[in-house]
Design a protein around this motif. Sequence first.
Motif, PDB file in Angstrom:
ATOM      1  N   GLU A 214       0.923  -1.060   0.153  1.00  0.00           N
ATOM      2  CA  GLU A 214      -0.154  -0.197  -0.025  1.00  0.00           C
ATOM      3  C   GLU A 214       1.071   1.302  -0.073  1.00  0.00           C
ATOM      4  O   GLU A 214       0.514   1.883  -1.021  1.00  0.00           O
ATOM      5  N   PHE A 215       1.875   1.292   0.749  1.00  0.00           N
ATOM      6  CA  PHE A 215       2.975   2.253   0.590  1.00  0.00           C
ATOM      7  C   PHE A 215       3.553   2.652  -0.691  1.00  0.00           C
ATOM      8  O   PHE A 215       3.523   3.799  -1.223  1.00  0.00           O
ATOM      9  N   VAL A 216       3.889   1.559  -1.184  1.00  0.00           N
ATOM     10  CA  VAL A 216       4.324   1.647  -2.527  1.00  0.00           C
ATOM     11  C   VAL A 216       3.312   2.344  -3.605  1.00  0.00           C
ATOM     12  O   VAL A 216       3.581   3.040  -4.451  1.00  0.00           O
ATOM     13  N   GLY A 217       2.025   2.036  -3.235  1.00  0.00           N
ATOM     14  CA  GLY A 217       0.780   2.472  -3.967  1.00  0.00           C
ATOM     15  C   GLY A 217       0.467   3.916  -3.881  1.00  0.00           C
ATOM     16  O   GLY A 217      -0.244   4.609  -4.423  1.00  0.00           O
ATOM     17  N   ARG A 218       0.924   4.529  -2.728  1.00  0.00           N
ATOM     18  CA  ARG A 218       1.054   5.875  -2.489  1.00  0.00           C
ATOM     19  C   ARG A 218       2.119   6.954  -3.260  1.00  0.00           C
ATOM     20  O   ARG A 218       2.178   7.944  -3.014  1.00  0.00           O
ATOM     21  N   ALA A 241       5.106  -1.890  -8.061  1.00  0.00           N
ATOM     22  CA  ALA A 241       5.298  -0.478  -8.464  1.00  0.00           C
ATOM     23  C   ALA A 241       5.335  -0.629 -10.178  1.00  0.00           C
ATOM     24  O   ALA A 241       4.671   0.459 -10.464  1.00  0.00           O
ATOM     25  N   ARG A 242       5.516  -1.617 -10.603  1.00  0.00           N
ATOM     26  CA  ARG A 242       5.530  -1.590 -12.077  1.00  0.00           C
ATOM     27  C   ARG A 242       3.898  -1.680 -12.659  1.00  0.00           C
ATOM     28  O   ARG A 242       3.820  -1.110 -13.519  1.00  0.00           O
ATOM     29  N   GLU A 243       3.465  -2.277 -11.849  1.00  0.00           N
ATOM     30  CA  GLU A 243       1.910  -2.516 -12.218  1.00  0.00           C
ATOM     31  C   GLU A 243       1.383  -0.865 -12.226  1.00  0.00           C
ATOM     32  O   GLU A 243       0.187  -0.697 -13.042  1.00  0.00           O
ATOM     33  N   ARG A 244       1.920  -0.239 -11.480  1.00  0.00           N
ATOM     34  CA  ARG A 244       1.378   1.526 -11.461  1.00  0.00           C
ATOM     35  C   ARG A 244       2.207   2.230 -12.378  1.00  0.00           C
ATOM     36  O   ARG A 244       1.787   3.445 -12.442  1.00  0.00           O
ATOM     37  N   GLY A 245       2.940   1.589 -13.224  1.00  0.00           N
ATOM     38  CA  GLY A 245       3.682   2.257 -14.136  1.00  0.00           C
ATOM     39  C   GLY A 245       4.940   3.116 -13.739  1.00  0.00           C
ATOM     40  O   GLY A 245       5.465   4.099 -14.260  1.00  0.00           O
ATOM     41  N   LEU A 246       5.393   2.678 -12.402  1.00  0.00           N
ATOM     42  CA  LEU A 246       6.529   3.456 -11.735  1.00  0.00           C
ATOM     43  C   LEU A 246       7.801   3.137 -12.099  1.00  0.00           C
ATOM     44  O   LEU A 246       7.998   1.476 -12.489  1.00  0.00           O
ATOM     45  N   ALA A 247       8.816   3.776 -12.201  1.00  0.00           N
ATOM     46  CA  ALA A 247      10.016   3.417 -12.419  1.00  0.00           C
ATOM     47  C   ALA A 247      10.868   2.752 -11.339  1.00  0.00           C
ATOM     48  O   ALA A 247      10.547   2.928 -10.358  1.00  0.00           O
TER      49      ALA A 247
END
Length: 480
Positions: A214-218, A241-247
Motif C-alpha cells: 500500500e505504501f508503494v501504491g502511494r 510498482a511496475r503495475e502502477r507504471g512506476l520506474a
Amino acid sequence: MRLPVPEQILPAAELGRVHFVGIGGAGLSAIARIMAQQGVSVTGSDDNDTAFLPALRELGVTCNLGYDAAHLGDLGPGDSVVVTTAAREDNPEVAEARARGLRLLPRSAGLAAVMADRRVLAVAGTHGKTTTTSLLTSALLAADADPTYAVGGVLTATGRNADAGASDLFVAEADESDGAFLVYSPWAAVVTNVEADHLDTWGTEEAYRAAFAEFVGRLHPEGLLLTCTDDPGAAALADVARERGLAVTGFGTGEDADLRAVDVALVGSTSSFTAVLDGEELGRVTLRIPGRHYVLDALGALGAGLRLGLPFAALAAGLESFTGTGRRMERKGEAAGIAVYDSYAHQPTEIAGDLEAARSLAGEGNVVVAYQPHLVSRTRIFGTAMGRALGAADQVVVTDVYVAREDPDPEVTGALVAEAVPLAPHRVALVPDLADVAAELVRRARPGDVVLTLGAGTITGVGPQVLEILDPGRAGAGEG
C-alpha cells in the motif's frame, strides 16, 4: 496514544502555533526543528531531558520538562498540538488541548505538514531506515543538493536529527511501526527490506507485508521505487510498482540488481564495495562503518542520488564521510583494551547484522554482547530467533524484557531468549536486572575484545557503565 489522521493535513504554515507533547523524542524533535526553522511558533514538553532538546532550545524553542496543562499557554482556535504515540490517554496536556478544541495531530500528520510542497524521498523498511536515511542525507549534502531532512537519530555530520534545506528535496524516514508511512505520498522511496515485525500493530505477517504494498501504491505517478533485490520481501514490491507504471531500480549484490555492490570487503571498522550501475562500473566506495548490511543501506542511498541525476563522485564522497548515527554501531569508547559499542538492533536480522560487524571489529578478539529484548509482543513471537541470532557472539548476557508501551507478561521474559542461544551454558548469562549487566560484561571481557550492547530500550546506558568500571573516574563516557 493513537490519534486519527485528519482527512486534510494542512501545511505547517497554516497550523498556527504548534505545541509538541513528547518533543524530546527523535521523531517529534525533528518535526519541531524544521517547523521552527520555517518560522512556525513552536513549544513543547517531555518527561525526559533528551539529547535532542539542546538544539531546539538554541533555536528559541521552549522545551518544558514534565507534562502540565499550563504548558499550552494561551493556545487557542487555529493552533495545533502534535502528540507522540508514547503519550498516555490521561496526559494532562492532551486533555487540555481537547478541552480547548485545539487541532490534535499524530506524529505522522505533523511530518506530512512539513513535507508539503516538497519532493519527498522516503526511506522505509523493517531494518536500516535510520542509517539509510542518514547516508542519503550525507550524500545529498555532499552533492550540494541541500535537502530538508528528518532522521530518527543524530546525524554525526551535522550533530542534529533534522534541518530545513533550501531545495525542494525532503529526505524522511518513513516508519511503519504505527502505520505512519501510509500517511505520506512520496515522490520516491527506498525500501531496504520487508520482514515481519510490529505485529502488535499489524496482527499478521500478511497484513504487515500488505502495508508495504500500500505504501508503494502511494508513490507519485511519475515517481521512483528503489528496492533491495537481496531481500525477498522488498524485491516483491518491484512488481507492485511496475503495475502502477512506476520506474524501479533494484539494488543489491546479485546479478539481478540494476545497481550492484561487487567485491564487497569488510575490514576492521570499514566496509567497501565497487558500485556497478546497469552494467557500468562507477567506482569504489569505502564506508567508515562496518557490516554487510550497511553496504546495502549505502547502495540504496547511492541509487537514489544517481536517479536524481547527481554525480557519483560527490555522492560517494558523502557516503565515505558518514561516520554513523547515534545507536547504530555507535562507538562509546575504549578502556583497558576493550572497545565498547552500542546499537539499536532489536530483531533477529538486525542482531545478526550487527554481530557480523562486531566480529569484523574484534579481529582476533571475542565479541561479548548484552541484549535487552524489546516489547513483550515481539519477544513472544521472535524470542527464540533472537536467541539463535545471538549465538554468533562468543559471550552473551541477556536482560529481562523492556516492556515499553505494553504490560508485562510473566510468561515472556529474557529467559525465552537466553535459553535459545546456541552456546555452551557457561558462555550465556541471564541477568534480569539491568543494573547488574555492566559488571557481568566486565567479568566476561578481556583486552582485545569488543563489548556490544544491543536493544531498543534502556540498555544504551550500560556501555558507559562498562567504561567507568574499566577506567574509574574517566572523563566522559563516549568518544563519538
